[in-house]
Design a protein around this motif. Structure first.
Motif, PDB file in Angstrom:
ATOM      1  N   ARG A 233       0.835  -1.200   0.000  1.00 55.01           N
ATOM      2  CA  ARG A 233       0.000   0.000   0.000  1.00 55.01           C
ATOM      3  C   ARG A 233       0.875   1.259   0.000  1.00 55.01           C
ATOM      4  O   ARG A 233       0.637   2.204  -0.758  1.00 55.01           O
ATOM      5  CB  ARG A 233      -0.921  -0.009   1.219  1.00 55.01           C
ATOM      6  CG  ARG A 233      -2.010   1.024   1.171  1.00 55.01           C
ATOM      7  CD  ARG A 233      -2.987   0.891   2.336  1.00 55.01           C
ATOM      8  NE  ARG A 233      -3.542  -0.449   2.449  1.00 55.01           N
ATOM      9  CZ  ARG A 233      -3.321  -1.295   3.478  1.00 55.01           C
ATOM     10  NH1 ARG A 233      -2.561  -0.916   4.498  1.00 55.01           N
ATOM     11  NH2 ARG A 233      -3.856  -2.489   3.503  1.00 55.01           N
ATOM     12  N   ARG A 234       1.921   1.252   0.849  1.00 57.34           N
ATOM     13  CA  ARG A 234       2.834   2.405   0.881  1.00 57.34           C
ATOM     14  C   ARG A 234       3.555   2.584  -0.447  1.00 57.34           C
ATOM     15  O   ARG A 234       3.726   3.707  -0.928  1.00 57.34           O
ATOM     16  CB  ARG A 234       3.839   2.248   2.018  1.00 57.34           C
ATOM     17  CG  ARG A 234       3.252   2.514   3.390  1.00 57.34           C
ATOM     18  CD  ARG A 234       4.328   2.545   4.451  1.00 57.34           C
ATOM     19  NE  ARG A 234       5.082   1.301   4.557  1.00 57.34           N
ATOM     20  CZ  ARG A 234       4.717   0.241   5.275  1.00 57.34           C
ATOM     21  NH1 ARG A 234       3.598   0.270   5.978  1.00 57.34           N
ATOM     22  NH2 ARG A 234       5.465  -0.840   5.318  1.00 57.34           N
ATOM     23  N   SER A 235       3.960   1.489  -1.059  1.00 57.13           N
ATOM     24  CA  SER A 235       4.628   1.577  -2.365  1.00 57.13           C
ATOM     25  C   SER A 235       3.685   2.150  -3.415  1.00 57.13           C
ATOM     26  O   SER A 235       4.094   2.965  -4.252  1.00 57.13           O
ATOM     27  CB  SER A 235       5.096   0.191  -2.815  1.00 57.13           C
ATOM     28  OG  SER A 235       6.049  -0.319  -1.926  1.00 57.13           O
ATOM     29  N   GLY A 236       2.434   1.732  -3.372  1.00 52.49           N
ATOM     30  CA  GLY A 236       1.459   2.270  -4.311  1.00 52.49           C
ATOM     31  C   GLY A 236       1.248   3.766  -4.119  1.00 52.49           C
ATOM     32  O   GLY A 236       1.161   4.524  -5.092  1.00 52.49           O
ATOM     33  N   LEU A 237       1.192   4.199  -2.858  1.00 50.45           N
ATOM     34  CA  LEU A 237       1.030   5.628  -2.579  1.00 50.45           C
ATOM     35  C   LEU A 237       2.242   6.426  -3.046  1.00 50.45           C
ATOM     36  O   LEU A 237       2.109   7.537  -3.567  1.00 50.45           O
ATOM     37  CB  LEU A 237       0.779   5.852  -1.088  1.00 50.45           C
ATOM     38  CG  LEU A 237      -0.568   5.354  -0.562  1.00 50.45           C
ATOM     39  CD1 LEU A 237      -0.636   5.494   0.948  1.00 50.45           C
ATOM     40  CD2 LEU A 237      -1.703   6.099  -1.228  1.00 50.45           C
ATOM     41  N   ARG A 238       3.448   5.858  -2.858  1.00 49.66           N
ATOM     42  CA  ARG A 238       4.657   6.532  -3.338  1.00 49.66           C
ATOM     43  C   ARG A 238       4.641   6.675  -4.859  1.00 49.66           C
ATOM     44  O   ARG A 238       4.998   7.723  -5.392  1.00 49.66           O
ATOM     45  CB  ARG A 238       5.899   5.753  -2.924  1.00 49.66           C
ATOM     46  CG  ARG A 238       6.306   5.964  -1.505  1.00 49.66           C
ATOM     47  CD  ARG A 238       7.671   5.356  -1.226  1.00 49.66           C
ATOM     48  NE  ARG A 238       7.815   5.148   0.180  1.00 49.66           N
ATOM     49  CZ  ARG A 238       8.008   3.968   0.770  1.00 49.66           C
ATOM     50  NH1 ARG A 238       8.125   2.887   0.038  1.00 49.66           N
ATOM     51  NH2 ARG A 238       8.113   3.872   2.071  1.00 49.66           N
TER      52      ARG A 238
END
Length: 96
Positions: free
Chosen positions: A36-41
């Motif tokens: 999820r964090r990678s997608g937001l980045r």
């Protein structure tokens, strides 16, 4: 070729989802959070890239407009050494 590529992508996704199910609850939550964090980045980077492109385009447009204004100003005036005499100064002040 396209069908084989599509089926390979689907196979990889199915294997990844199966591996995700084999993980314990805590690890699954950690992996989901990291994804999820990678997608937001990635979203943030894509947005910044778009804004940077718009900024560059507006800077280029402003530079073109400035060059055009300078070119027009140069053609409407006459230079006598350091003195610039625009054509508008040659008009009579009172038409009568």
């Amino acid at each position: 070729m396209g069908e084989k590529l599509f089926s390979a992508v689907v196979l990889v996704m199915c294997v990844l989802m199966l591996l995700r199910l084999c993980l314990g609850e805590r690890r699954r939550e950690r992996v989901d959070g990291a994804l999820r964090r990678s997608g937001l980045r990635l979203q943030r980077l894509a947005r910044q890239a778009g804004q940077w492109r718009k900024w560059r385009q507006s800077r280029a447009a402003a530079a073109r407009e400035a060059e055009e204004a300078i070119r027009r100003a140069r053609h409407r005036s006459e230079r006598d050494g350091n003195v610039i005499r625009p054509d508008s100064f040659r008009k009579p002040r009172k038409p009568h």
